[in-house]
Design a protein around this motif. Structure first.
Motif, short mmCIF file in Angstrom:
data_model
loop_
_atom_site.label_atom_id
_atom_site.label_comp_id
_atom_site.label_asym_id
_atom_site.label_seq_id
_atom_site.Cartn_x
_atom_site.Cartn_y
_atom_site.Cartn_z
N LEU A 1 -1.11 -0.87 -9.95
CA LEU A 1 -0.91 -1.55 -8.68
C LEU A 1 -2.14 -2.32 -8.25
CD1 LEU A 1 0.60 -2.20 -6.10
CD2 LEU A 1 0.02 0.09 -5.23
N VAL A 2 -3.29 -1.69 -8.25
CA VAL A 2 -4.49 -2.37 -7.78
C VAL A 2 -4.90 -3.48 -8.74
CG1 VAL A 2 -5.29 -0.39 -6.44
CG2 VAL A 2 -6.05 -0.64 -8.81
N ASP A 3 -4.66 -3.31 -10.03
CA ASP A 3 -4.96 -4.37 -10.99
C ASP A 3 -4.08 -5.60 -10.74
OD1 ASP A 3 -6.87 -2.84 -12.20
OD2 ASP A 3 -5.64 -2.28 -13.94
N ALA A 4 -2.82 -5.38 -10.40
CA ALA A 4 -1.90 -6.49 -10.17
C ALA A 4 -2.32 -7.31 -8.95
CB ALA A 4 -0.48 -5.97 -9.99
N VAL A 5 -2.88 -6.66 -7.94
CA VAL A 5 -3.29 -7.35 -6.71
C VAL A 5 -4.76 -7.75 -6.77
CG1 VAL A 5 -3.23 -7.20 -4.17
CG2 VAL A 5 -1.54 -5.97 -5.51
N GLU A 6 -5.45 -7.30 -7.81
CA GLU A 6 -6.86 -7.62 -8.03
C GLU A 6 -7.75 -7.09 -6.89
OE1 GLU A 6 -6.83 -11.89 -8.64
OE2 GLU A 6 -6.56 -11.61 -10.80
N ILE A 7 -7.55 -5.81 -6.61
CA ILE A 7 -8.41 -5.11 -5.66
C ILE A 7 -8.85 -3.81 -6.30
CG2 ILE A 7 -7.28 -6.10 -3.62
CD1 ILE A 7 -5.89 -3.36 -3.25
N SER A 8 -9.81 -3.16 -5.70
CA SER A 8 -10.28 -1.87 -6.20
C SER A 8 -9.48 -0.73 -5.57
CB SER A 8 -11.76 -1.68 -5.87
OG SER A 8 -11.93 -1.59 -4.46
N GLN A 9 -9.55 0.44 -6.19
CA GLN A 9 -8.91 1.61 -5.57
C GLN A 9 -9.57 1.91 -4.23
OE1 GLN A 9 -8.02 5.16 -7.65
NE2 GLN A 9 -7.23 4.14 -9.48
N ARG A 10 -10.86 1.64 -4.13
CA ARG A 10 -11.55 1.86 -2.86
C ARG A 10 -10.93 1.03 -1.75
NH1 ARG A 10 -18.10 1.07 -1.87
NH2 ARG A 10 -18.12 1.76 0.31
N THR A 11 -10.63 -0.24 -2.06
CA THR A 11 -9.98 -1.11 -1.08
C THR A 11 -8.59 -0.59 -0.74
OG1 THR A 11 -11.23 -3.04 -1.82
CG2 THR A 11 -9.19 -3.46 -0.60
N PHE A 12 -7.86 -0.13 -1.77
CA PHE A 12 -6.53 0.43 -1.53
C PHE A 12 -6.61 1.56 -0.52
CE2 PHE A 12 -3.39 3.71 -2.28
CZ PHE A 12 -2.21 3.01 -2.27
N PHE A 13 -7.53 2.48 -0.73
CA PHE A 13 -7.59 3.66 0.13
C PHE A 13 -8.17 3.36 1.51
CE2 PHE A 13 -7.24 6.00 -3.97
CZ PHE A 13 -6.09 6.72 -3.64
N ARG A 14 -8.70 2.16 1.71
CA ARG A 14 -9.04 1.75 3.07
C ARG A 14 -7.78 1.40 3.86
NH1 ARG A 14 -13.18 -2.02 0.91
NH2 ARG A 14 -15.20 -0.96 0.86
N MET A 15 -6.73 1.04 3.15
CA MET A 15 -5.49 0.59 3.80
C MET A 15 -4.40 1.65 3.79
SD MET A 15 -5.17 -3.31 2.35
CE MET A 15 -6.50 -4.50 2.56
N PHE A 16 -4.35 2.45 2.74
CA PHE A 16 -3.27 3.41 2.58
C PHE A 16 -3.82 4.75 2.09
CE2 PHE A 16 -1.37 -0.78 1.85
CZ PHE A 16 -0.38 -0.76 2.82
N ALA A 17 -3.17 5.80 2.51
CA ALA A 17 -3.63 7.14 2.14
C ALA A 17 -3.11 7.58 0.78
CB ALA A 17 -3.20 8.15 3.20
N SER A 18 -2.00 6.96 0.31
CA SER A 18 -1.36 7.44 -0.91
C SER A 18 -0.33 6.42 -1.39
CB SER A 18 -0.65 8.78 -0.64
OG SER A 18 0.39 8.58 0.32
N LYS A 19 0.24 6.67 -2.57
CA LYS A 19 1.35 5.85 -3.06
C LYS A 19 2.54 5.94 -2.11
CE LYS A 19 2.69 6.18 -7.31
NZ LYS A 19 3.09 6.82 -8.60
N GLU A 20 2.79 7.13 -1.58
CA GLU A 20 3.90 7.30 -0.64
C GLU A 20 3.70 6.43 0.60
OE1 GLU A 20 3.74 10.91 -3.20
OE2 GLU A 20 2.25 9.77 -2.08
N ASP A 21 2.46 6.37 1.05
CA ASP A 21 2.13 5.61 2.24
C ASP A 21 2.43 4.12 2.05
OD1 ASP A 21 1.22 5.58 4.87
OD2 ASP A 21 -0.85 5.16 4.28
N VAL A 22 2.05 3.56 0.92
CA VAL A 22 2.29 2.14 0.70
C VAL A 22 3.78 1.87 0.45
CG1 VAL A 22 1.84 2.12 -1.81
CG2 VAL A 22 1.44 0.07 -0.47
N ALA A 23 4.47 2.80 -0.21
CA ALA A 23 5.90 2.62 -0.46
C ALA A 23 6.71 2.60 0.83
CB ALA A 23 6.42 3.72 -1.38
N LEU A 24 6.25 3.34 1.83
CA LEU A 24 6.96 3.42 3.11
C LEU A 24 6.29 2.59 4.20
CD1 LEU A 24 7.83 7.23 3.13
CD2 LEU A 24 9.35 5.32 2.60
N ALA A 25 5.41 1.68 3.80
CA ALA A 25 4.65 0.89 4.77
C ALA A 25 5.53 0.14 5.78
CB ALA A 25 3.72 -0.08 4.05
#
Length: 202
Positions: free
Chosen positions: A41-65
């Protein structure tokens, strides 16, 4: 959430968030929620996991955003405009206001998220837990004077049932259309006062 009144940095962050949600829903739908990895997921959007976790707590969190964005806006409205002694119209107005506050494209993301959730048990459980948490918060901030917690919780259950009915009818309609959803909401919420005679005497 719309980008009205946001700074350039905030708008960029919001665009990244929407791109992340869009890609997550595409990836989870194509590969399955469990099979798709966070690295993909993060590779496809070209962001780091650190950036991901600034926005979402988990895969579940982003799926239900999309769902969580709607209920966060609803809760914020309830907190800013506490419902009065007859609270149903105020809760209905808060949900309409929350829907109006959603960004362009929210409808498409929401329907994709719901379809994914419906076939993914772990997301169903996460969604139910989130609904319970929102309900607890609403009760904590908006209990009308002279009313019991039980009365408000029963009202909120009816309110949520009407919302789910509207959502189910709307999702059958094909193309996502916010005006059509609001029409279904008006139809379903309008029936709530009519069910009082069905309750009868205890």
């Amino acid at each position: 959430m719309t980008d009205t009144g946001l700074t350039l940095r905030e708008r960029k962050k919001l665009r990244t968030r929407h791109a992340l949600v869009d890609e997550a829903l595409r990836l989870f739908t194509e590969k399955g929620f469990a099979a798709a990895t966070l690295d993909e997921l993060v590779d496809a959007v070209e962001i780091s996991q650190r950036t991901f976790f600034r926005m979402f707590a988990s895969k579940e969190d982003v799926a239900l955003a999309p769902e969580k964005e709607l209920w966060a806006a609803y809760l914020a409205h309830v907190e800013q405009h506490p419902p009065g002694p007859s609270p149903l119209p105020d809760h209905v107005a808060a949900l309409h206001a929350a829907l109006d506050a959603m960004a362009d494209g929210w409808e498409t993301r929401f329907l994709a998220s719901r379809a994914l959730c419906d076939r993914t048990p772990v997301l169903v459980a996460h969604s139910l837990r989130h609904c319970a948490d929102v309900t607890d918060r609403v009760v904590a901030v908006s209990l009308p004077p002279g009313r019991s917690e039980l009365e408000l919780r029963l009202l909120l259950e009816l309110f949520l049932t009407a919302w789910r009915w509207a959502l189910a009818r709307w999702s059958e309609g094909g193309a996502p259309d916010r005006a059509a959803l609001k029409a279904r909401m008006r139809e379903s919420f309008a029936t709530l006062p009519d069910i009082a005679p069905l309750l009868g005497a205890p």
